[in-house]
Design an enzyme around this catalytic site. Sequence first.
Site, mmCIF file in Angstrom:
data_model
loop_
_atom_site.group_PDB
_atom_site.id
_atom_site.type_symbol
_atom_site.label_atom_id
_atom_site.label_comp_id
_atom_site.label_asym_id
_atom_site.label_seq_id
_atom_site.Cartn_x
_atom_site.Cartn_y
_atom_site.Cartn_z
ATOM 1 C CB CYS A 164 35.553 47.376 36.686
ATOM 2 S SG CYS A 164 37.033 48.995 37.596
ATOM 3 N N GLY A 187 34.418 45.229 42.468
ATOM 4 C CA GLY A 187 35.444 46.590 42.727
ATOM 5 C C GLY A 187 35.031 47.397 43.876
ATOM 6 C CG ASN A 233 33.468 45.091 33.928
ATOM 7 O OD1 ASN A 233 33.034 44.181 33.533
ATOM 8 N ND2 ASN A 233 35.530 44.718 34.613
ATOM 9 N N GLY A 234 36.997 45.649 32.068
ATOM 10 C CA GLY A 234 37.612 45.247 31.213
ATOM 11 C C GLY A 234 39.443 46.412 31.237
ATOM 12 C CE1 TYR A 247 35.876 34.508 45.513
ATOM 13 C CE2 TYR A 247 36.644 35.687 43.354
ATOM 14 C CZ TYR A 247 36.171 35.794 45.203
ATOM 15 O OH TYR A 247 36.853 36.732 45.604
#
Length: 476
Positions: free
Chosen positions: A15, A44, A119-120, A260
Site C-alpha cells: 500500500c 497499490g 502500509n504493511g 523493485y
Amino acid sequence: MREDVFDAEKPKEACGVFGLYSRELAGELAQRTYFGLYALQHRGQESAGIAISDGKRTTAMREMGLVSQVFDEARLAPLEPGHIALGHVRYSTTGSASWENAQPEFGGRGEINVAVAHNGNLVNAMELREELVQEGFEFNSTSDTTFIAASVVEELEKRNSVGEAVREAMRRFRGAYSVAMICGEALVAFRDPQGFRPLCVGEIEGGYALSSETCGLDIIGARFLRDVEPGEVVVIDDSGLKSYRAQRMKPALCVFEYVYFARPDSRFDGREVAHARQEMGEKLAEEAPVEADVVMPVPDSGVMAAVGYSQRSRIPYAEGLIKNRYVGRTFIQPTDGMRQLGLRLKLNPLPSVIEGKRVVVVDDSIVRGNTSRKLVRLLFEAGAKEVHFRVSSPPVTGPCYYGIDMDTKEQLVGANFSVEEIRDMIGATSLAYLSVEGMVAATGKPKGQLCRACFDGEYPVAGTSQKFALEKAGKK
Ligand code: SF4
C-alpha cells in the site's frame, strides 16, 4: 472480472499512505492528496481513498480502482473542507480486495473516532482480533488495519495524549506497519520498531505532509524533512510536530523497496533509489560478466540496472523491447487465444536492435520464471544469437510476511531449482543473479539494517501468511 495479466509475476507492494496537515491550504487538501496518491499509485492499484477532517467531522471517499478512476473533480467536491487529510492506495496483503477493505479505514467507540491508512502487514492479526473482540469490539472488515484502529481507540479512551495512546497501542502490534492516521485534532504517523516499510514527513505551506515515499512529497511541492524513524510516533497538530519514542529494535527496511517496489525518483536516507538500482547493475556486471554485443532492460523495472551493467561492462546499451505504456490492469478477461500472445500484449521486440546479436537482458527479479521464459523466446524469435539473462537481485527463495504479496514457497522458482535448472527452464544461453552482498552494498545501508528475508531466509520477526486468514476463519 478484473485480472492483472501483465504483471502477474511481480510481487505486489502492499500500500501507499499519504497525509496532510495545513490550515493555510484548507480548501485544496483533497486535490493535493489526490496528487500525492497519484505519485504513490505504484504501491497499490486495487483501491484508493481520501478522508478530509476539520478536527471534528471527517468526510471520505473510497472506491475500488486506480486513483484516476476513483477520483475526478465531481467526486472530490463533496469532501468537506478541512485542514487534515489522509490518503491511501491499496493492494491487499491481509484481507481480500473488496470495497469493505478499502482505506482509509474508520474505527471508533463512543466519542472517539479515528481514520487509518496502513502500509504493511501485522503478523499477529488473528490474535489481536481475538483479544479485541473479548474487549467488546465488533468488526466488519477483514483487514488488519481495523485492529490497528481499534487498539488506538481503546488507548485513547484511557488517556488524553494521542502520542502516548498510539505508543501504548503499538506494544500490541507485531510485524510491519507504516501508518498515517487522523485522531481528532491531530494527524499522526507511526512506524513499526523495525521500519519494514518506508514513511517520511515533509514541510508544506502552513504545515506538514506525510508520504510512503519522497516522490509523494515532491509532487505536491512539500520539502522533505526526514523519515519517520522506526518505532517513532509523530503527532502533528496546531502546536506543531511532536515526536514520541516507542520500542527500538534492530532496523529492517525492506531491501526489495530498493530492488523493485519504490519509485526510482524516491530517496531513502538521502539516496535515490535509481542510483541504488544502477549500482546493482554495475555490481552484477562485475560478478557476472559476459561477452556480448548489446545490453537491454526488461522495461521499466530493469532500466536502471541495465544502464549500470552497460556502463561497467562497456557493452552498448539499447532499448530492444518496447513496452506499451498504457497497458496496466485490465478489466477485460483475455480469451485463451489472447493468452497465447502473452507477453506481446505488453512488450514488443525491436528486431533491428536484436537480430544477429549476443544480447544481455537485465531484469530486477525472477519470481516464478514464466515471464522470463516467454521473454527469452521472444528475443530468440526476433533473431538474437545468444540471450544472457542477468538479474539485479538474488534468487527469491522465501515468502514475505511483512506486507508484500509474494507467492508461496512452492511457486517460487528460486526456492525449488538451482540457477542452472532455471537457466534451462527459461531457455537462456546463460543466467546469473546478483549476490546478496552485491545487492546490499548497492543500497549504501549496512546489511544488519535491511530485511533480506525472502532472499536469504533471515526473518526479522517470525510470521505466517495472514492473507485471507480472517476470511478462512469465517470472521467477517
Ligand atoms: S521478506 Fe523480502 S519483500 Fe518482505 S520485507 Fe523482507 S526483503 Fe522485503
